[in-house]
Scaffold this active site. Structure first.
Site, PDB file in Angstrom:
ATOM      1  N   VAL A  18      12.049  -8.399   3.678  1.00  0.00           N
ATOM      2  CA  VAL A  18      12.161  -9.448   4.690  1.00  0.00           C
ATOM      3  C   VAL A  18      11.793  -8.914   6.078  1.00  0.00           C
ATOM      4  O   VAL A  18      12.320  -7.892   6.531  1.00  0.00           O
ATOM      5  CB  VAL A  18      13.582 -10.033   4.714  1.00  0.00           C
ATOM      6  N   SER A  39       0.830  -1.208   0.000  1.00  0.00           N
ATOM      7  CA  SER A  39       0.000   0.000   0.000  1.00  0.00           C
ATOM      8  C   SER A  39       0.865   1.259   0.000  1.00  0.00           C
ATOM      9  O   SER A  39       0.467   2.287  -0.554  1.00  0.00           O
ATOM     10  CB  SER A  39      -0.963  -0.011   1.188  1.00  0.00           C
ATOM     11  N   ASP A  55       4.934   6.398   7.195  1.00  0.00           N
ATOM     12  CA  ASP A  55       5.397   5.819   5.933  1.00  0.00           C
ATOM     13  C   ASP A  55       4.958   6.607   4.701  1.00  0.00           C
ATOM     14  O   ASP A  55       5.584   6.492   3.639  1.00  0.00           O
ATOM     15  CB  ASP A  55       4.863   4.383   5.776  1.00  0.00           C
ATOM     16  N   ASP A  63      10.148   1.325   0.459  1.00  0.00           N
ATOM     17  CA  ASP A  63       8.939   1.363  -0.357  1.00  0.00           C
ATOM     18  C   ASP A  63       8.882   2.654  -1.170  1.00  0.00           C
ATOM     19  O   ASP A  63       8.469   2.654  -2.332  1.00  0.00           O
ATOM     20  CB  ASP A  63       7.697   1.263   0.530  1.00  0.00           C
TER      21      ASP A  63
END
Length: 304
Positions: free
Chosen positions: A166, A36, A278, A242
């Site tokens: 990970v 997302s 984020d 990301d």
């Protein structure tokens, strides 16, 4: 539809900056999830994005879908599960101290993703399909669903992008090697840190697709090119990977050379780490252009 992402989206409760999680009394609500995050980054940069995944029929699920839709992300194929909760992530935020991240995702709606929930219609016309290693690690059915999605993407002629991302709280290294390394071998583009490649025992030179390697010194490289990280004050490092992927993939979708893709990825990551969560720092196209210009041009940096 330019981009399809599939994966887990959770409700994020972020402690007030600088306060350890066990001492925090004030939290800010947001969305967490590697896929997302990439979806939001690409949507803000002007790419049509569809999110595939599952949330619970609960207030957290409604909040997650509302926040995705607020960025213009297509959630029409999202599954709302009345029998399982939306995952929850609690964490604190520090610029230079270890960050405590607590996941509450066991038995979540996202972990119940199944192959039969994914259809060719969902990826029809997509130029890019992006996933991470987190989704196949959630459960056996989510692993099979990820494999099915890659099959659908290949049949649709879409570029496949994978970031192993990970998280050892989801399983030991041997399980990551068993489930995620084979998926990386099916990708056209792989984003991975040096430490992840070592843990997964994957040689980037042996991958059939493009390997974009994030180095320990925060630089990144691919195809013999290397991009240093931009020097910025770091508020919170979570989400940088990301953000980098979103910036790089945006360049690829626009047909830019790898040098430009690396630079834009580094710039988006630099903007994100200056904010506490984020996604707040993810820029739109104009914001990214201003940031790139400010990094190379002397003079006024205030946008008036």
């Amino acid at each position: 539809m330019s981009v399809v992402v599939c994966g887990e989206a959770m409700l994020l409760m972020l402690a007030e900056p600088g306060i350890p999680l066990e001492r925090a009394t004030a939290f800010r609500r947001s969305v967490a999830g590697a896929e997302s995050n990439v979806a939001a980054g690409l949507a803000r940069l002007g790419h049509p994005v569809r999110w595939l995944g599952r949330v619970g029929a609960d207030p957290a699920g409604k909040s997650v879908l509302a926040m995705l839709r607020a960025d213009g992300i297509d959630t029409r194929h999202a599954v709302v599960d009345p029998h399982a909760p939306t995952g929850l992530l609690l964490r604190d935020s520090h610029p230079s101290r270890a960050i405590d991240v607590q996941y509450y995702r066991a038995g979540s709606a996202a972990s119940r993703l199944t192959p039969d929930e994914l259809t060719s219609e969902m990826v029809d016309g997509a130029r890019l399909v992006h996933v991470t290693g987190i989704t196949p690690m959630l459960s056996d059915s989510a692993h099979l669903a990820t494999v099915r999605l890659l099959d659908l993407a290949r049949d649709a002629g879409a570029t496949i992008s994978i970031d192993p991302n990970v998280r050892l709280k989801l399983g030991p290294p041997d399980r990551w090697r068993e489930r995620v390394a084979p998926l990386m071998a099916r990708a056209d583009v792989v984003f991975a840190g040096e430490d992840e490649l070592e843990l997964l025992q994957v040689d980037p030179g042996g991958l059939p697709g493009l390997a974009v390697v994030k180095h320990r010194d925060k630089s990144a490289g691919c195809a013999g090119l290397r991009q240093e990280a931009f020097s910025v004050p770091v508020t919170d490092p979570v989400g940088a990977g990301d953000a980098f992927a979103a910036g790089f993939l945006s360049g690829m979708l626009r047909g830019m050379p790898y040098e430009t893709c690396l630079r834009e990825g580094a710039a988006v990551a630099a903007l994100v780490v200056q904010c506490a969560n984020d996604i707040d720092g993810l820029p739109d196209r104009a914001g990214l252009d201003r940031a790139l210009a400010a990094s190379t041009e002397a003079g006024e940096t205030v946008h008036r």
